[in-house]
Write a protein that holds these residues in place. Structure first.
Motif, mmCIF file in Angstrom:
data_model
loop_
_atom_site.group_PDB
_atom_site.id
_atom_site.type_symbol
_atom_site.label_atom_id
_atom_site.label_comp_id
_atom_site.label_asym_id
_atom_site.label_seq_id
_atom_site.Cartn_x
_atom_site.Cartn_y
_atom_site.Cartn_z
ATOM 1 N N PRO A 154 73.392 48.205 58.790
ATOM 2 C CA PRO A 154 74.672 47.567 58.477
ATOM 3 C C PRO A 154 74.564 46.062 58.268
ATOM 4 O O PRO A 154 75.427 45.465 57.625
ATOM 5 C CB PRO A 154 75.541 47.904 59.694
ATOM 6 C CG PRO A 154 74.565 48.213 60.793
ATOM 7 C CD PRO A 154 73.395 48.841 60.120
ATOM 8 N N GLU A 155 73.490 45.445 58.801
ATOM 9 C CA GLU A 155 73.319 43.999 58.609
ATOM 10 C C GLU A 155 73.067 43.651 57.147
ATOM 11 O O GLU A 155 73.249 42.501 56.736
ATOM 12 C CB GLU A 155 72.155 43.483 59.473
ATOM 13 C CG GLU A 155 70.785 43.991 59.093
ATOM 14 C CD GLU A 155 70.442 45.352 59.688
ATOM 15 O OE1 GLU A 155 69.267 45.754 59.593
ATOM 16 O OE2 GLU A 155 71.343 45.996 60.264
ATOM 17 N N ASN A 156 72.662 44.645 56.357
ATOM 18 C CA ASN A 156 72.422 44.430 54.924
ATOM 19 C C ASN A 156 73.607 44.858 54.071
ATOM 20 O O ASN A 156 73.489 44.937 52.843
ATOM 21 C CB ASN A 156 71.181 45.192 54.462
ATOM 22 C CG ASN A 156 69.911 44.663 55.081
ATOM 23 O OD1 ASN A 156 69.843 43.515 55.511
ATOM 24 N ND2 ASN A 156 68.880 45.499 55.148
ATOM 25 N N ARG A 157 74.727 45.154 54.724
ATOM 26 C CA ARG A 157 75.881 45.657 53.972
ATOM 27 C C ARG A 157 76.327 44.660 52.914
ATOM 28 O O ARG A 157 76.455 43.465 53.161
ATOM 29 C CB ARG A 157 77.040 45.959 54.924
ATOM 30 C CG ARG A 157 78.162 46.764 54.275
ATOM 31 C CD ARG A 157 79.257 47.078 55.276
ATOM 32 N NE ARG A 157 78.776 47.874 56.384
ATOM 33 C CZ ARG A 157 78.628 49.197 56.346
ATOM 34 N NH1 ARG A 157 78.921 49.844 55.231
ATOM 35 N NH2 ARG A 157 78.197 49.850 57.391
ATOM 36 N N ASN A 158 76.515 45.178 51.717
ATOM 37 C CA ASN A 158 76.903 44.358 50.577
ATOM 38 C C ASN A 158 77.838 45.189 49.717
ATOM 39 O O ASN A 158 77.497 46.310 49.320
ATOM 40 C CB ASN A 158 75.646 43.960 49.781
ATOM 41 C CG ASN A 158 75.942 43.012 48.636
ATOM 42 O OD1 ASN A 158 76.997 43.079 48.021
ATOM 43 N ND2 ASN A 158 74.991 42.148 48.328
ATOM 44 N N LYS A 159 79.015 44.648 49.423
ATOM 45 C CA LYS A 159 80.005 45.427 48.672
ATOM 46 C C LYS A 159 79.544 45.717 47.244
ATOM 47 O O LYS A 159 80.105 46.572 46.570
ATOM 48 C CB LYS A 159 81.345 44.707 48.655
ATOM 49 C CG LYS A 159 81.345 43.377 47.916
ATOM 50 C CD LYS A 159 82.730 42.751 47.943
ATOM 51 C CE LYS A 159 82.774 41.435 47.170
ATOM 52 N NZ LYS A 159 84.127 40.831 47.191
ATOM 53 N N LYS A 160 78.514 45.011 46.785
ATOM 54 C CA LYS A 160 78.022 45.224 45.428
ATOM 55 C C LYS A 160 76.755 46.071 45.378
ATOM 56 O O LYS A 160 76.247 46.343 44.300
ATOM 57 C CB LYS A 160 77.766 43.876 44.752
ATOM 58 C CG LYS A 160 79.029 43.080 44.455
ATOM 59 C CD LYS A 160 78.713 41.835 43.657
ATOM 60 C CE LYS A 160 79.989 41.078 43.299
ATOM 61 N NZ LYS A 160 79.688 39.872 42.485
ATOM 62 N N ARG A 161 76.218 46.437 46.544
ATOM 63 C CA ARG A 161 74.964 47.196 46.543
ATOM 64 C C ARG A 161 74.938 48.200 47.684
ATOM 65 O O ARG A 161 75.297 47.872 48.809
ATOM 66 C CB ARG A 161 73.772 46.245 46.657
ATOM 67 C CG ARG A 161 72.433 46.967 46.773
ATOM 68 C CD ARG A 161 71.269 46.007 46.922
ATOM 69 N NE ARG A 161 71.035 45.263 45.698
ATOM 70 C CZ ARG A 161 69.990 44.462 45.515
ATOM 71 N NH1 ARG A 161 69.106 44.302 46.469
ATOM 72 N NH2 ARG A 161 69.828 43.822 44.377
ATOM 73 N N ALA A 162 74.512 49.411 47.397
ATOM 74 C CA ALA A 162 74.369 50.446 48.421
ATOM 75 C C ALA A 162 73.100 51.238 48.126
ATOM 76 O O ALA A 162 72.725 51.425 46.968
ATOM 77 C CB ALA A 162 75.585 51.375 48.427
ATOM 78 N N GLY A 163 72.427 51.692 49.178
ATOM 79 C CA GLY A 163 71.194 52.451 49.006
ATOM 80 C C GLY A 163 71.292 53.812 49.668
ATOM 81 O O GLY A 163 71.825 53.942 50.776
ATOM 82 N N TYR A 164 70.779 54.838 48.989
ATOM 83 C CA TYR A 164 70.861 56.199 49.510
ATOM 84 C C TYR A 164 69.470 56.848 49.505
ATOM 85 O O TYR A 164 68.696 56.654 48.574
ATOM 86 C CB TYR A 164 71.803 57.061 48.657
ATOM 87 C CG TYR A 164 73.222 56.557 48.622
ATOM 88 C CD1 TYR A 164 74.183 57.050 49.496
ATOM 89 C CD2 TYR A 164 73.607 55.581 47.708
ATOM 90 C CE1 TYR A 164 75.501 56.584 49.460
ATOM 91 C CE2 TYR A 164 74.908 55.106 47.664
ATOM 92 C CZ TYR A 164 75.846 55.612 48.542
ATOM 93 O OH TYR A 164 77.135 55.142 48.498
ATOM 94 N N HIS A 165 69.176 57.615 50.567
ATOM 95 C CA HIS A 165 67.898 58.319 50.653
ATOM 96 C C HIS A 165 68.150 59.743 51.130
ATOM 97 O O HIS A 165 68.945 59.979 52.037
ATOM 98 C CB HIS A 165 66.961 57.614 51.636
ATOM 99 C CG HIS A 165 65.613 58.278 51.770
ATOM 100 N ND1 HIS A 165 65.414 59.411 52.518
ATOM 101 C CD2 HIS A 165 64.415 57.952 51.229
ATOM 102 C CE1 HIS A 165 64.137 59.764 52.439
ATOM 103 N NE2 HIS A 165 63.509 58.896 51.660
ATOM 104 N N ILE A 166 67.457 60.679 50.503
ATOM 105 C CA ILE A 166 67.566 62.072 50.945
ATOM 106 C C ILE A 166 66.239 62.765 50.653
ATOM 107 O O ILE A 166 65.548 62.427 49.684
ATOM 108 C CB ILE A 166 68.743 62.805 50.251
ATOM 109 C CG1 ILE A 166 69.110 64.076 51.013
ATOM 110 C CG2 ILE A 166 68.422 63.104 48.785
ATOM 111 C CD1 ILE A 166 70.476 64.629 50.652
#
Length: 245
Positions: free
Chosen positions: A168-180
């Motif tokens: 959450p410290e990297n939370r950015n409203k313009k960027r999100a990362g997903y891994h599965i």
């Protein structure tokens, strides 16, 4: 799609190998090995697929990812989707991009205790017969209640899952990362049993092991080898005058 995209038979249909016109927009496709194609036209929504396979420098014009992203600069509400199977640690393009995000993993509830969790390979248990090369008694051991989770529970678990940001410290409203990873494959797709067999067959075979890490677990593979004793050389450094031998 048949109703929206014209047949490719006619020359002016707007349906070619690299262009698909439809009411309200157009889909353009380009190879990451062509600088001319990446410069071709401005785009509002850009998808970059399998970026770990892109060349680092394209025809001396720079990184193909950066070249493609420049195509979106004329749009204020642009959207860029970058995805890839990771490759080798230290050389992977997608890994540092993901690490810079809030790192969202899909969490599913345990059917026994209800605790939501991210499925990880080390919690898969099975019996393996080296003669028949088959895995039996395959189950996922819940790290919270230690109860065995059978693969038949996966359909309900997937339907009740949710994405949770682990950084959450990297939370950015313009960027999100997903891994599965492939452990989430729905029933009828890649099974836990098949994954267990692939894992066992890859032991001692570096190319197979690398493929398993990359494609099944979605992780980079760290190459093994001797490391240089850099500290000894670093400690011998000394000041010197430029242009004087």
């Amino acid at each position: 799609l048949v109703e929206k995209v014209k047949p490719s038979r006619s020359r002016d249909s707007g349906n070619t190998l690299t262009k698909k016109e439809f009411p309200g927009g157009v889909l353009r496709m380009a190879g990451a090995n062509s600088a001319a194609a990446l410069r071709n036209m401005p785009v509002k929504r850009l998808m970059l697929d399998e970026v770990d396979a892109y060349p680092l420098d394209l025809d001396g014009e720079g990184n193909p990812i950066d070249l493609a992203k420049k195509r979106t600069s004329t749009f204020a509400k642009r959207k860029i989707f970058i995805l890839s199977t990771p490759t080798v640690k230290g050389l992977s393009v997608i890994e540092p991009l993901f690490e810079s995000t809030d790192k969202r993993y899909y969490h599913v509830p345990c059917p026994h205790c209800g605790t939501i969790q991210h499925l990880e390979w080390q919690h898969l248990h099975y019996e393996y017969d080296k003669v028949t090369k088959t895995a039996t008694d395959v189950y996922y051991k819940c790290p919270h209640c230690a109860a065995p989770i059978e693969e038949k529970h996966k359909t309900e678990m997937l339907a009740s899952g949710l994405w949770i940001a682990t950084a959450p410290e990297n939370r950015n409203k313009k960027r999100a990362g997903y891994h599965i990873n492939s452990m989430y494959s729905p029933l009828g797709w890649l099974s836990w049993e098949s994954m267990a067999q692939d894992w066992e067959e890859s032991q001692g075979d570096v190319p197979k092991l690398k493929t398993f890490y990359n494609t099944a677990l979605g992780l980079t593979y760290e190459e093994s080898g001797d490391k240089l004793e850099w500290q000894l050389l670093y400690d011998r450094r000394e000041d010197y005058t430029r242009n004087k031998i």
